[in-house]
Design a protein around this motif. Structure first.
Motif, short mmCIF file in Angstrom:
data_model
loop_
_atom_site.label_atom_id
_atom_site.label_comp_id
_atom_site.label_asym_id
_atom_site.label_seq_id
_atom_site.Cartn_x
_atom_site.Cartn_y
_atom_site.Cartn_z
N VAL A 150 33.22 44.86 35.22
CA VAL A 150 32.79 44.60 33.66
C VAL A 150 31.35 44.31 33.76
O VAL A 150 30.54 44.57 32.90
CB VAL A 150 33.49 43.66 32.99
N ALA A 151 30.96 43.13 34.49
CA ALA A 151 29.58 42.77 34.62
C ALA A 151 28.54 43.64 35.14
O ALA A 151 27.45 43.82 34.80
CB ALA A 151 29.45 41.65 35.77
N GLU A 152 29.28 44.95 35.94
CA GLU A 152 28.15 45.87 36.33
C GLU A 152 28.12 47.08 35.15
O GLU A 152 27.65 47.88 35.47
CB GLU A 152 28.66 46.38 37.87
N GLY A 153 28.82 46.76 34.30
CA GLY A 153 28.95 48.01 33.50
C GLY A 153 29.76 49.37 33.72
O GLY A 153 29.47 50.34 33.23
N ILE A 154 30.54 49.07 34.59
CA ILE A 154 31.56 50.10 35.15
C ILE A 154 32.71 50.39 34.15
O ILE A 154 33.49 48.91 34.05
CB ILE A 154 31.81 49.83 36.56
N ARG A 155 33.12 51.29 33.87
CA ARG A 155 34.47 51.23 32.90
C ARG A 155 35.66 51.25 33.79
O ARG A 155 35.65 52.05 34.93
CB ARG A 155 34.38 52.73 32.23
N ALA A 156 36.67 50.46 33.45
CA ALA A 156 37.73 50.27 34.45
C ALA A 156 38.92 50.54 33.85
O ALA A 156 40.16 49.88 34.03
CB ALA A 156 37.66 48.88 35.04
N ASP A 157 39.06 51.35 32.65
CA ASP A 157 40.24 51.75 32.04
C ASP A 157 41.26 52.35 33.17
O ASP A 157 42.55 52.33 33.11
CB ASP A 157 40.06 53.04 31.03
N GLY A 158 40.78 53.03 34.19
CA GLY A 158 41.45 53.70 35.32
C GLY A 158 42.02 52.79 36.47
O GLY A 158 42.49 53.20 37.44
N LEU A 159 41.76 51.32 36.29
CA LEU A 159 42.07 50.46 37.39
C LEU A 159 43.41 50.12 37.11
O LEU A 159 43.65 49.18 36.22
CB LEU A 159 40.94 49.44 37.41
N ALA A 160 44.58 50.52 37.85
CA ALA A 160 45.98 49.94 37.73
C ALA A 160 46.19 48.40 38.18
O ALA A 160 45.49 48.05 39.03
CB ALA A 160 46.81 51.05 38.09
N SER A 161 47.26 47.95 37.70
CA SER A 161 47.65 46.58 37.94
C SER A 161 49.11 46.73 38.79
O SER A 161 49.83 47.40 38.29
CB SER A 161 47.86 45.81 36.94
N SER A 162 48.92 46.57 40.18
CA SER A 162 49.89 46.63 41.14
C SER A 162 50.75 45.36 41.45
O SER A 162 50.15 44.27 41.51
CB SER A 162 49.30 47.21 42.28
N PRO A 163 52.13 45.53 41.73
CA PRO A 163 52.85 44.54 42.23
C PRO A 163 52.32 43.66 43.71
O PRO A 163 52.61 42.86 43.87
CB PRO A 163 54.14 44.72 42.08
N GLU A 164 51.59 44.79 44.39
CA GLU A 164 51.19 44.45 45.60
C GLU A 164 50.26 43.36 45.32
O GLU A 164 49.33 43.68 44.50
CB GLU A 164 50.83 46.02 46.46
N PRO A 165 49.80 42.79 46.39
CA PRO A 165 48.25 42.07 46.48
C PRO A 165 47.22 43.06 46.59
O PRO A 165 47.31 43.96 47.06
CB PRO A 165 48.45 40.98 47.55
N THR A 166 46.17 42.42 46.00
CA THR A 166 44.81 43.11 46.28
C THR A 166 44.43 43.36 47.52
O THR A 166 44.60 42.40 48.33
CB THR A 166 43.60 42.34 45.41
N GLY A 167 44.02 44.51 47.89
CA GLY A 167 43.51 44.78 49.04
C GLY A 167 42.41 43.69 49.73
O GLY A 167 41.65 43.30 49.01
#
Length: 325
Positions: free
Chosen positions: A75-92
């Motif tokens: 968000v801070a970089e002005g990058i659209r993140a609508d395609g960033l899914a939320s996973s039950p696995e931990p963040t890489g």
């Protein structure tokens, strides 16, 4: 503005600085520790956005503190993140050792990235609406294959950083419009230790190939022929983390700024016999546009190695423009 869709990994980098790498079984003291947003996909997205690109990021993070931080960065970089899914696995996560010479070694724990095995409908729509699709090999191969197929059907110019080198389906590399490996990756992909010869092989069939050589610059090739060696900008490196990702993000941002759009060179097989940018070669980059984009990318990556971290090291468009004059 031509939109850039980046499909790739998003990690939190856990970075330790040390004098040297330990021997097996040895314990040594480090001189510092930081956490920095990273992952080859997120790195390339941030680099492209800072160099003026209009960027969408596609991938997955966990529903944890690291995932929240990575979303906030986009968000801070002005990058659209609508395609960033939320996973039950931990963040890489990426566990990075940086020695005093600036070189690094990295161990990646994929986490949520490993769950991106197929495109969602919104992710596919984003790719089809873009001018560029940028990918790496830190996501499962099936989603890369699906994304390339969708991009080619929509006439989107495709860019691949084949890192890490993983087994790919026959013909996959030949279907990419621009492939950007480093020296070791190019050698592993082709069996050729000579980066010039490797670039020739990787660029066969109306493909662009740029083999990055660190302090020696990069080899630029098209359709089986090397166009030249782009020199590096001499600097004193303190951390080479994400230098290659900075190069790719900056390169694509400059191609987008030049008005390059799909179908790319690889999708323009009907123009066999035409050179880059010539009649019949589609709307991919011409040689002059690629050379200029490489010039910007070279400067951007040279700035990044003089700073610590991955996304934290990447320059802005204004910084690169000031150096280029």
């Amino acid at each position: 503005m031509n939109r850039i869709a980046v499909l790739g990994s998003a990690n939190m980098d856990l970075v330790v600085r040390q004098e040297r790498l330990p021997q097996p079984g040895e314990t040594i003291f480090g001189s510092g520790f930081t956490t920095v947003p990273g992952g080859k996909g997120l790195n390339q997205a941030v680099a492209a956005a800072r160099l003026g690109g209009s960027v969408d990021f596609l991938g997955a993070v966990g529903a944890d503190a690291y995932g929240t931080e990575l979303r906030a960065l986009l968000v801070a970089e002005g990058i659209r993140a609508d395609g960033l899914a939320s996973s039950p696995e931990p963040t890489g996560t990426a566990h990075i050792s940086v020695v005093d010479s600036g070189e690094n070694s990295i161990v990646v724990v994929s986490g949520a990235n490993s769950t991106v095995t197929a495109l969602t409908a919104p992710q596919r729509a984003t790719i089809e609406a873009a001018a560029f699709l940028v990918m790496q090999c830190e996501l499962p191969v099936p989603v890369l294959v699906e994304a390339i197929s969708a991009a080619r059907a929509a006439g989107v110019f495709t860019v691949l950083t084949p890192a890490p080198v993983v087994p790919l389906p026959s013909g996959f590399l030949a279907s990419v419009d621009l492939v950007v490996p480093n020296r070791l990756e190019a050698s592993e992909l082709t069996g050729e230790p000579d980066p010039v010869r490797a670039a020739e092989l990787l660029s066969a069939g109306k493909t662009w190939a740029i083999v990055t050589l660190g302090a020696e610059g990069s080899v630029v090739a098209y359709d089986g022929s090397v166009l030249g060696l782009a020199p590096a900008r001499p600097v004193r490196a303190i951390d080479t983390t994400a230098a290659g990702d900075t190069f790719v993000g900056a390169l694509v941002a400059r191609l987008a700024a030049a008005g390059v759009s799909g179908p790319g060179a690889g999708a323009a097989a009907a123009g066999a016999g035409a050179g880059p940018g010539e009649a019949g070669s589609g709307e991919g980059p011409g040689e002059a546009e690629m050379v200029e984009a490489v010039r910007w990318a070279t400067v951007a990556s040279s700035v990044s190695v003089t700073r610590h971290g991955a996304t934290s090291s990447m320059p802005t468009e204004a910084e690169v423009a000031a150096i280029l004059g």
